[in-house]
Design a protein around this motif. Sequence first.
Motif, short mmCIF file in Angstrom:
data_model
loop_
_atom_site.label_atom_id
_atom_site.label_comp_id
_atom_site.label_asym_id
_atom_site.label_seq_id
_atom_site.Cartn_x
_atom_site.Cartn_y
_atom_site.Cartn_z
N LEU A 162 35.41 85.69 38.55
CA LEU A 162 36.59 86.28 39.19
C LEU A 162 36.51 87.80 39.15
O LEU A 162 36.80 88.48 40.15
CB LEU A 162 37.86 85.80 38.50
CG LEU A 162 39.19 86.39 39.02
CD1 LEU A 162 39.39 86.04 40.48
CD2 LEU A 162 40.35 85.88 38.18
N ARG A 163 36.13 88.34 38.00
CA ARG A 163 36.00 89.80 37.88
C ARG A 163 34.94 90.33 38.84
O ARG A 163 35.13 91.38 39.49
CB ARG A 163 35.64 90.18 36.45
CG ARG A 163 35.58 91.69 36.19
CD ARG A 163 35.10 92.00 34.81
NE ARG A 163 33.71 91.59 34.62
CZ ARG A 163 33.00 91.80 33.51
NH1 ARG A 163 33.57 92.39 32.47
NH2 ARG A 163 31.76 91.38 33.43
N SER A 164 33.85 89.61 38.96
CA SER A 164 32.77 90.03 39.85
C SER A 164 33.24 90.05 41.31
O SER A 164 32.96 91.01 42.05
CB SER A 164 31.57 89.09 39.70
OG SER A 164 30.56 89.39 40.64
N SER A 173 34.40 73.64 23.12
CA SER A 173 33.53 74.82 23.31
C SER A 173 33.03 74.88 24.75
O SER A 173 32.92 75.97 25.33
CB SER A 173 32.36 74.79 22.35
OG SER A 173 31.55 73.62 22.55
N GLN A 174 32.70 73.70 25.33
CA GLN A 174 32.27 73.67 26.73
C GLN A 174 33.38 74.14 27.65
O GLN A 174 33.15 74.89 28.61
CB GLN A 174 31.82 72.25 27.10
CG GLN A 174 30.52 71.82 26.44
CD GLN A 174 30.15 70.40 26.83
OE1 GLN A 174 30.95 69.64 27.37
NE2 GLN A 174 28.92 70.03 26.52
N THR A 175 34.61 73.71 27.37
CA THR A 175 35.75 74.13 28.17
C THR A 175 35.97 75.64 28.06
O THR A 175 36.25 76.32 29.04
CB THR A 175 37.03 73.39 27.73
OG1 THR A 175 36.81 71.99 27.82
CG2 THR A 175 38.21 73.78 28.61
N GLY A 176 35.81 76.17 26.82
CA GLY A 176 35.98 77.61 26.61
C GLY A 176 34.94 78.41 27.36
O GLY A 176 35.24 79.43 27.98
N GLU A 177 33.66 77.94 27.31
CA GLU A 177 32.59 78.64 28.03
C GLU A 177 32.81 78.58 29.54
O GLU A 177 32.56 79.56 30.25
CB GLU A 177 31.24 78.04 27.66
CG GLU A 177 30.80 78.35 26.24
CD GLU A 177 29.43 77.77 25.95
OE1 GLU A 177 28.83 77.18 26.87
OE2 GLU A 177 28.96 77.93 24.80
N SER A 178 33.29 77.43 30.02
CA SER A 178 33.56 77.29 31.45
C SER A 178 34.68 78.25 31.88
O SER A 178 34.59 78.88 32.94
CB SER A 178 33.96 75.86 31.77
OG SER A 178 34.30 75.71 33.12
N PHE A 179 35.70 78.37 31.04
CA PHE A 179 36.81 79.27 31.36
C PHE A 179 36.34 80.72 31.40
O PHE A 179 36.70 81.49 32.30
CB PHE A 179 37.93 79.10 30.33
CG PHE A 179 39.10 80.00 30.54
CD1 PHE A 179 39.99 79.79 31.59
CD2 PHE A 179 39.31 81.08 29.69
CE1 PHE A 179 41.07 80.63 31.78
CE2 PHE A 179 40.39 81.93 29.88
CZ PHE A 179 41.27 81.70 30.93
N ILE A 180 35.51 81.10 30.43
CA ILE A 180 34.99 82.47 30.39
C ILE A 180 34.10 82.76 31.60
O ILE A 180 34.17 83.84 32.20
CB ILE A 180 34.21 82.70 29.08
CG1 ILE A 180 35.17 82.65 27.88
CG2 ILE A 180 33.48 84.04 29.11
CD1 ILE A 180 34.48 82.72 26.54
N SER A 181 33.28 81.77 31.97
CA SER A 181 32.41 81.96 33.13
C SER A 181 33.23 82.14 34.41
O SER A 181 32.86 82.92 35.29
CB SER A 181 31.46 80.77 33.28
OG SER A 181 32.16 79.58 33.55
#
Length: 255
Positions: free
Chosen positions: A18-20, A5-13
């Motif tokens: 990147l989008r920003s 879950s930590q890896t998933g949240e890090s990837f989303i962040s």
Amino acid sequence: MTQESQTGESFISHLVELRSRLMRAVISVIGVFIVLFLYPGPSVIYDALAQPMLASLPQGTRMIATGVITPFMVPVKVTLLASFVIALPVVLYQAWAFVAPGLYKHEKRLALPLIFSSTLLFIMGMAFCYFVVFKTVFHFIASFAPESITPAPDIEAYLNFVMTMFLAFGITFEVPIAVILLVKTGVTTVAKLREIRGYVIVAAFVIAAVVTPPDVISQFLLAAPLCLLYEVGLIFAAFIKKREAEAEAQELEEI
């Protein structure tokens, strides 16, 4: 919280970041485009870009547009290109800001100078192409045109040619940066790069023959700066490695 879950949240962040950064880069280009579109306007910008070609044509000759919407779209494309070049420092800074958190302190010190120098060199390559190459090549080509022919280049074909040449010379002027990065990252050494100097010269003329028009002058005007800038890159790379060796020696003395 599990590691997955930590890896998933890090990837989303990272995706959000990147989008920003991409949005800020796009907004900077669009902002410059709007300003240039309002003043001085796409027509004036295209006329400036076409000046080297017009200067080589017979007096009173103009370029032509074969497409219905070409007289509108080509100046708009030129304005967009100019907007990207002007906003290039902002675009590169956004790229640096995205990767900066993953860099070491000494890598961050190197990143900003590289961004500044790469932007400056790319613009210098375009300026060299505009003020030196175009003027020389167009007059050389015009001198071979028979008197029975009146050259009238199409504006869209001219834009494609100009963009190809700008890209070729802009990338060519980035050679010192590439050499410094190769040495700095340990991929190769200055000594090895000096050993392959002959191969680089041959490759420079091959690349120039492929990218530029089939005339000797334009090929030489691309290959010669490429070889010269390769040597400049070697000089700066050797200087940087020398400074690093001196700094390491000083640290050992302090210990």
